[in-house]
Design an enzyme around this catalytic site. Structure first.
Site, PDB file in Angstrom:
ATOM      1  N   GLU A  57     -43.407 -65.685 -14.487  1.00 21.32           N
ATOM      2  CA  GLU A  57     -42.923 -66.931 -13.865  1.00 21.32           C
ATOM      3  C   GLU A  57     -43.269 -68.148 -14.716  1.00 21.32           C
ATOM      4  O   GLU A  57     -42.496 -69.110 -14.761  1.00 21.32           O
ATOM      5  CB  GLU A  57     -43.512 -67.082 -12.458  1.00 21.32           C
ATOM      6  N   PHE A 119     -48.399 -61.608   3.876  1.00 17.48           N
ATOM      7  CA  PHE A 119     -48.333 -61.061   2.518  1.00 17.48           C
ATOM      8  C   PHE A 119     -47.568 -62.007   1.596  1.00 17.48           C
ATOM      9  O   PHE A 119     -46.463 -62.439   1.898  1.00 17.48           O
ATOM     10  CB  PHE A 119     -47.654 -59.687   2.544  1.00 17.48           C
ATOM     11  N   GLN A 120     -48.180 -62.342   0.492  1.00 11.12           N
ATOM     12  CA  GLN A 120     -47.626 -63.242  -0.531  1.00 11.12           C
ATOM     13  C   GLN A 120     -47.267 -64.618   0.025  1.00 11.12           C
ATOM     14  O   GLN A 120     -46.314 -65.259  -0.425  1.00 11.12           O
ATOM     15  CB  GLN A 120     -46.421 -62.603  -1.229  1.00 11.12           C
ATOM     16  N   LYS A 169     -37.712 -67.407   4.083  1.00 16.85           N
ATOM     17  CA  LYS A 169     -36.813 -66.256   4.024  1.00 16.85           C
ATOM     18  C   LYS A 169     -35.801 -66.274   5.164  1.00 16.85           C
ATOM     19  O   LYS A 169     -34.619 -65.938   4.970  1.00 16.85           O
ATOM     20  CB  LYS A 169     -37.633 -64.962   4.064  1.00 16.85           C
ATOM     21  N   MET A 482     -57.784 -74.935 -33.545  1.00 13.71           N
ATOM     22  CA  MET A 482     -58.172 -76.310 -33.264  1.00 13.71           C
ATOM     23  C   MET A 482     -59.593 -76.385 -32.722  1.00 13.71           C
ATOM     24  O   MET A 482     -60.378 -77.276 -33.096  1.00 13.71           O
ATOM     25  CB  MET A 482     -57.189 -76.945 -32.272  1.00 13.71           C
TER      26      MET A 482
END
Length: 567
Positions: A57, A119-120, A169, A482
C-alpha cells in the site's frame, strides 16, 4: 424498470463512475476485504480506467504521488481497511508536506461494526487528520458522490495536498441514485487569496532600488504552472535565482541567471550570499529549516518579499517585510507591470567568484575524480551525457538524492520527483512507476541507494507485471550513506548500525525479468550508463561507489547558511 423510475446503483459502482467523471486514468492500489465491493465494480470498467496492482500500500500512494508530480493531475489510490489504510500514512504525510494532490479511497468495516475492534478495523479518520488536507468517512451510498466531488476539489485547489475518503462496506453495497457534477465551491474553503495591489507596488519598489537582490524559487512556481511567467520576470529584473530542492526545474539548470541549489547540501554561492543580499524574493517556498539553517542568523541584513498561496507559511519561520498572498502565476504577472528592467552585473560577479571556488574544491573532484573509487557525481555526469532531453529524475532519499539534484541537468518542466520535506526512504522506486505512467513519452531515471531501494524493492514486481521501462541507477556503497557521513564528520567515525550486507541485486533484478548490470570499474562506467539509458525496457544498473564518498558543500546542523563547509 417503470417509466420515470430512476436507476439505482450500488455505492461501489458509484465510486468508479465518479472517478471516471473526474477523468481519472490510473488507480494505484491493493485489494482487500473491506474494499472488495469497489474492486468488483471496477472489473466492469477496466476498459475505461487502468488499475495498477502494486505490491504494498505504501507503494500505491508513492506511485500516485509520482503520477501527480509529472502530470499536474490528481493521483488516485485504493486500499482496504486496517493495515491497508495505515500503510498509507507515510505517503499521506509525504504528500502533505510536499503539496502533492492525491485522493486515497479506503474501504472500512460495515458501519454497525465501527468502534467494536472488528477484524481489520482502525479509526483511519482520526489517525490521518494530521497528515491530510481533508478527510471524511462515508456511511451511506447517497453521500459518496458529494464526498468524491469535494475531495477532488480540495486536493487540487489552492495549495495542493492529500485527501482520504473512507467508505464503509455497507455503503459500498447500498444502492443510490448516481448524480455527479464537478465541485466548484466548498463552504469556508478559500483556496486563492486575493492579491493586494498595494503589496505588489511595495514589493516592486524594493526590487527596483535593490543593489544585491536574490530570488529563491520553490515548488510553488511548478505547482502553479508559472514557469514561463517566472522566467520572464527573472530575465526582466536580471536577478540571480537559487532553487530549493523541490523548486529544481522551475528554471533550466543552464540558464544564465541560475546560481544553484539552496540548503544543507546546496551550492556554495547562493548559501553564502543569502546573508549578503539586500532584497530576498521568496517565491512559492516555505523557508524550510534545511534551507535556512540557523533562523536567528538568516538574512538579517535583507528585506524579504514572500510570494505564497498559503497564508500559514507567511511569517511562520522567517519574518517578511512584504507578503504577497495569491497564486504566484498571477502575482508575477502583476509584479512585471511595476518592476524595471535591470542587469545586476557587479552582484553576479560575486556569485561567479564563489562558484569558481566550489568548482575547484568540490565539483571537479566529484565529476572527474582522481581517486581509485568511483563517485556518485561521475555517474550523474555520464547520465547527463546520455539521457534524453526530456528526462525525469526520480530520486530516493540520502546522499545520492543530494548529488543527483546538484548535478542533474534539468531542461524541462516537471522534471524532478523526490521526497523533500519528509525525506521518505523507499519513495523512488514506486514513485518512478507512477511518474512513467503519467509521462509515457518521457524517459524516467530512478536513482536510488542500496538502503532505500530495499524498503520498497518488491515494486519490481509491479514493473514486471506492467512492463514499465524505468531506468534504475543503484548507487551502492554498502552503507546508509547519509547517516554514515554524519557519523564520520560528527561522531568520530563510529559507524553505528549503518553498514549493510546487501543481496545480489543483479540476481534479484533478473528474478523480476529486469535486465541488469553491475559496474565495479571506472573504465566500464561510461559504456554501461549509455547501455542502461538506451535499453528499450526496464534496466537496473548497479554502480559500486567508494564507501566514504561524501556530499559537499554541507551546512552543519545548527549552523548558519554562511557557515557552509566545502570540505
Amino acid at each position: 424498470m417503470k417509466k420515470n423510475e430512476k436507476k439505482l446503483l450500488p455505492g461501489s459502482e458509484i465510486v468508479i463512475k465518479a472517478l471516471l467523471r473526474e477523468k481519472v486514468e490510473y488507480i494505484f492500489g491493493y485489494p482487500g476485504g473491506a474494499i472488495m465491493p469497489i474492486y468488483d465494480s471496477l472489473h466492469d470498467y477496466l476498459n475505461f480506467v487502468s488499475h495498477i496492482l502494486m505490491r504494498h500500500e505504501q507503494g500505491s500512494i508513492h506511485a500516485a504521488q509520482g503520477y501527480a508530480r509529472t502530470t499536474g493531475k490528481i493521483g488516485v489510490c485504493f486500499t482496504t481497511s486496517g493495515p491497508g489504510a495505515t500503510n498509507l500514512i507515510t505517503g499521506l504525510a509525504d504528500a502533505l508536506i510536499d503539496s502533492t494532490p492525491i485522493v486515497c479511497i479506503t474501504g472500512q468495516v460495515s458501519s454497525h461494526l465501527l468502534g467494536t475492534d472488528a477484524f481489520q478495523e482502525t479509526n483511519i479518520i482520526d489517525i490521518s487528520i494530521p497528515v491530510t488536507k481533508w478527510n471524511t468517512q462515508v456511511l451511506k451510498a447517497k453521500d459518496i458522490c458529494e464526498s468524491i466531488q469535494k475531495g477532488f476539489f480540495i486536493a487540487k485547489k489552492g495549495r495542493p495536498g492529500p485527501v482520504l475518503i473512507d467508505i464503509t462496506k455497507d455503503a459500498q453495497f447500498q444502492k443510490s441514485e448516481f448524480y455527479y457534477s464537478r465541485c466548484e465551491y466548498v463552504k469556508n474553503f478559500h483556496p486563492y487569496p486575493c492579491i493586494e495591489e498595494k503589496r505588489i507596488i511595495e514589493a516592486a519598489s524594493l526590487i527596483n532600488t535593490a543593489k544585491k537582490p536574490l530570488i529563491l524559487v520553490g515548488q510553488g512556481v511548478i505547482l502553479a504552472e508559472a514557469e514561463e511567467e517566472f522566467k520572464i520576470f527573472v530575465e526582466k529584473t536580471g536577478i540571480p535565482v537559487a532553487s530549493t530542492l523541490l523548486g529544481l526545474g522551475a528554471l533550466e539548470t543552464n540558464h544564465y541567471l541560475y546560481v544553484g541549489m539552496l540548503g544543507m547540501h546546496g551550492n556554495y554561492a547562493p548559501n553564502i550570499l543569502t546573508n549578503q543580499c539586500d532584497i530576498l524574493i521568496a517565491i512559492g517556498m516555505r523557508f524550510d529549516d534545511r534551507v535556512t539553517g540557523d533562523v536567528k542568523k538568516y538574512a538579517r541584513q535583507s528585506k524579504i518579499i514572500h510570494l505564497d498561496i498559503d497564508s500559514s507559511e507567511v511569517n511562520k519561520n522567517i519574518l517578511c517585510h512584504v507578503p504577497i498572498l495569491g497564486d504566484c502565476k498571477y502575482s508575477l504577472i502583476k509584479l512585471m507591470n511595476y518592476v524595471n528592467k535591470s542587469d545586476h552585473k557587479e552582484w553576479k560577479k560575486e556569485f561567479s567568484f564563489l562558484q569558481e571556488k566550489e568548482k575547484n574544491i568540490v565539483i571537479q573532484s566529484d565529476l572527474n575524480p582522481k581517486k581509485e573509487g568511483m563517485t556518485m557525481g561521475e555517474v550523474i555526469k555520464w547520465i547527463n551525457k546520455y539521457k534524453q532531453k526530456n528526462a525525469i529524475l526520480v530520486t530516493d532519499v540520502g546522499q545520492h538524492q543530494m548529488i543527483a539534484s546538484r548535478y542533474f541537468n534539468f531542461t524541462c518542466k516537471k522534471s524532478q520527483v523526490t521526497s523533500g520535506g519528509l525525506g521518505t526512504m523507499g519513495f523512488a522506486l514506486p514513485a518512478s512507476i507512477g511518474a512513467k505512467l503519467g509521462a509515457k513519452n518521457r524517459q524516467v531515471i530512478c536513482i536510488v541507494g542500496d538502503g532505500g531501494i530495499q524498503m520498497t524493492i518488491q515494486e519490481m514486481g509491479t514493473i514486471l507485471q506492467n512492463d514499465i521501462p524505468i531506468k534504475i541507477i543503484l548507487l551502492n556503497n554498502n552503507f546508509l550513506g547519509m547517516v554514515r557521513q554524519w557519523q564520520q564528520l560528527f561522531f568520530d567515525k563510529r559507524y553505528s548500525c549503518t553498514e549493510l550486507i546487501n543481496p545480489d541485486f543483479i540476481k534479484l533484478a533478473s528474478a523480476y525479468n529486469i535486465k541488469a548490470k553491475k559496474v565495479s570499474k571506472r573504465e566500464e562506467l561510461k559504456e554501461s550508463v549509455e547501455k542502461a539509458l538506451n535499453h528499450e525496457k526496464a534496466f537496473l544498473l548497479e554502480v559500486l561507489i567508494e564507501k566514504e564518498d561524501n556530499v559537499f558543500p554541507m551546512i552543519p546542523a545548527g549552523a548558519s547558511v554562511d557557515e557552509i563547509r566545502l570540505t
